[in-house]
Design a protein around this motif. Sequence first.
Motif, mmCIF file in Angstrom:
data_model
loop_
_atom_site.group_PDB
_atom_site.id
_atom_site.type_symbol
_atom_site.label_atom_id
_atom_site.label_comp_id
_atom_site.label_asym_id
_atom_site.label_seq_id
_atom_site.Cartn_x
_atom_site.Cartn_y
_atom_site.Cartn_z
ATOM 1 N N ASN A 56 3.912 169.252 7.639
ATOM 2 C CA ASN A 56 3.927 168.062 6.785
ATOM 3 C C ASN A 56 5.227 167.945 6.013
ATOM 4 O OD1 ASN A 56 1.458 167.062 7.525
ATOM 5 N ND2 ASN A 56 0.348 168.232 5.974
ATOM 6 N N LEU A 61 5.875 164.372 4.435
ATOM 7 C CA LEU A 61 4.648 163.972 3.741
ATOM 8 C C LEU A 61 4.251 164.984 2.672
ATOM 9 C CD1 LEU A 61 2.639 162.868 6.884
ATOM 10 C CD2 LEU A 61 3.711 161.373 5.211
ATOM 11 N N ASN B 188 -0.349 157.456 5.601
ATOM 12 C CA ASN B 188 0.683 158.318 6.162
ATOM 13 C C ASN B 188 1.314 157.719 7.409
ATOM 14 O OD1 ASN B 188 0.594 160.241 4.219
ATOM 15 N ND2 ASN B 188 -0.766 161.638 5.314
ATOM 16 N N ARG B 191 3.796 155.476 6.192
ATOM 17 C CA ARG B 191 4.942 156.189 5.623
ATOM 18 C C ARG B 191 5.840 156.753 6.717
ATOM 19 N NH1 ARG B 191 3.095 160.584 1.585
ATOM 20 N NH2 ARG B 191 5.329 160.729 1.247
ATOM 21 N N THR B 192 5.228 157.381 7.728
ATOM 22 C CA THR B 192 6.066 157.964 8.778
ATOM 23 C C THR B 192 6.765 156.884 9.604
ATOM 24 O OG1 THR B 192 4.139 158.122 10.201
ATOM 25 C CG2 THR B 192 4.752 160.105 9.028
#
Lengths: 319, 285
Positions: A56, A61, B188, B191-192
């Motif tokens: 991550n 993240l 996520n 975000r990615t």
Amino acid sequence: MSHAFVEVQQAAKRFPGASKNAPPLTVFENVSFQLQKGEFVCIIGHSGCGKSTIMNALAGLDQFSDGSMVMEGKEINGPGLERGVVFQNYSLLPWLTALENVRFGVRARWKAWSERQVTEHSMEYLEMVGLKEVVSRKPSQLSGGMRQRVSIARAFATKPKLLLLDEPFGALDALTRGVIQDELVKIWTHDQQTVFMITHDVDEAILLADRIFLMTNGPEARIAEAVEIDLPRPRNRAEIIKHPNFYKIRNYLVDFLVNRSSGLRVQENEPKGLYYPTPVNPVHVDSTTEALTNLPETAPVTEHEEKLVKFTPKEIRHG
Amino acid sequence: MDRTTTEWNVSLNVRASVLAVLILLLSLGLWEGLNHAPSLGGGEQLSEYEQLLAGAEESAKVPPPSEILVRAWEELSDPFYDAGPNDKGIGIQLGYSLYRVLTGYLLAAAVAIPIGFLIGMSPLMYKALNPFIQVLRPISPLAWMPLALFIIRDSEASAIFVIFICSIWPMLLNTAFGVAGVRKDWVNVARTHELSSLKTAFKVILPAAAPTILTGMRISIGIAWLVIVAAEMLVGGTGIGYYVWNEWNNLDLTSVIFSILMIGVVGMLLDMSLAYVARFVTYAE
């Protein structure tokens, strides 16, 4: 040392202690490694050793408590399109069809592309994972294996420089897993991306990886060894188990995970500075290390077998 | 296999319909029958007093369904007549009510959904605004009426304000709840893929929270329709709530019952239309 494609140096992850005065809980520390361009690296370790945190963090993240990550000379700071992620739970957007999910990624990657270009590119990758017939279905109408294929197609279609796979086959049954592993090999051969993958499956790691990082148990885990897998490519599941070195490698890995991973701790006398995992090639270490002395290759001990079952309940067990 | 399943479905639906019709007929029959029960002793001579009253009953009774059906036919065959402030067709009255409900409701949606988004996205805003919401939410919407009349000085606008204030809460809370509950994995994914905050909001969070938001909207329209009747009884002038109260003042119970039924039917249609919209945004995980 800074020539590597991805360079992680002295990374650590600590959580604050339970009470105010308790020492912080260190999941792992002094973890350093390099990834070369075009390399397929798997990382194996028991639960709780911090594999997912490392992944991550690379994805942007999560954050390390300490240490630095550099990719192509630039520090990794937050998520980005040059790093694609495939999550264990697929993470498809359930209100979009399979095609729309892949288009979502492609559109984000190439904003100037026309609708048609986006669709054509997405279709190409969906075809590569064998989903041409079901592109208009929503994730809920797809099987687990199909969903993970869509997820893989989405990640590869954006052509990230580094692809991060977090136990992508963990939730799949053995047969489906085998088929998708083959597809992953195919699509990876096509694009030659750098891949960093978490797995719990030793056979899967041997099939896919150029190198396998072995992590010791947490807390205070670290990457102990980097095992080189030099079995010839292209590999496939049926052929690879017949290779004379396959079981040598496999036994070495299993021995590490079952017997040695819990014993290896950060040594008192270990140098505090930059420490890279020891490169190991099990094919050559055979008789010279003590590692395999308690694991006779000819007659597996039954007690050992039991541990094996506990460790990898889902893996395909050959012979 | 398929055939038997279909047969079973059809037969279940048919049986349910038959049962519903039976219940309807039975209750209407009872209602009708009890109303028409002869109050006169069997075959006896009418007394002088009874003759004077021509058989009328001493206490007024709820009008029987046959009368209501006749009234419904009259009203519905000419729903939009306008014969002065005290005599308008049912269609016009319902139209006024719908206009107020929809205006107040849409204003509420325009305010509640963005604020709900904000509260759902930001724990700070949630903590800061939550005390206000908790105090304001339990206030009966009609309690606002005097204040609204004083400030706005217009009964029409005050009624709309009451609808606004009563329908804002379910939408606000459901939006906040839906937005806060969007799976981390989906965020996520955004975000990615380096989506901007605005794109994340519209492409990921809004579709993910849409079913919950729609549920809030459905609750709100139901409450708004409940409240408009009471609000119009207070404000007067036009609308279905005023119509009910006006007919009560006229002692026309047939019209009262007829308009009660119409309130139910329109409320059901409002709910059904939002349920229909909700079908387009629901997704299975």
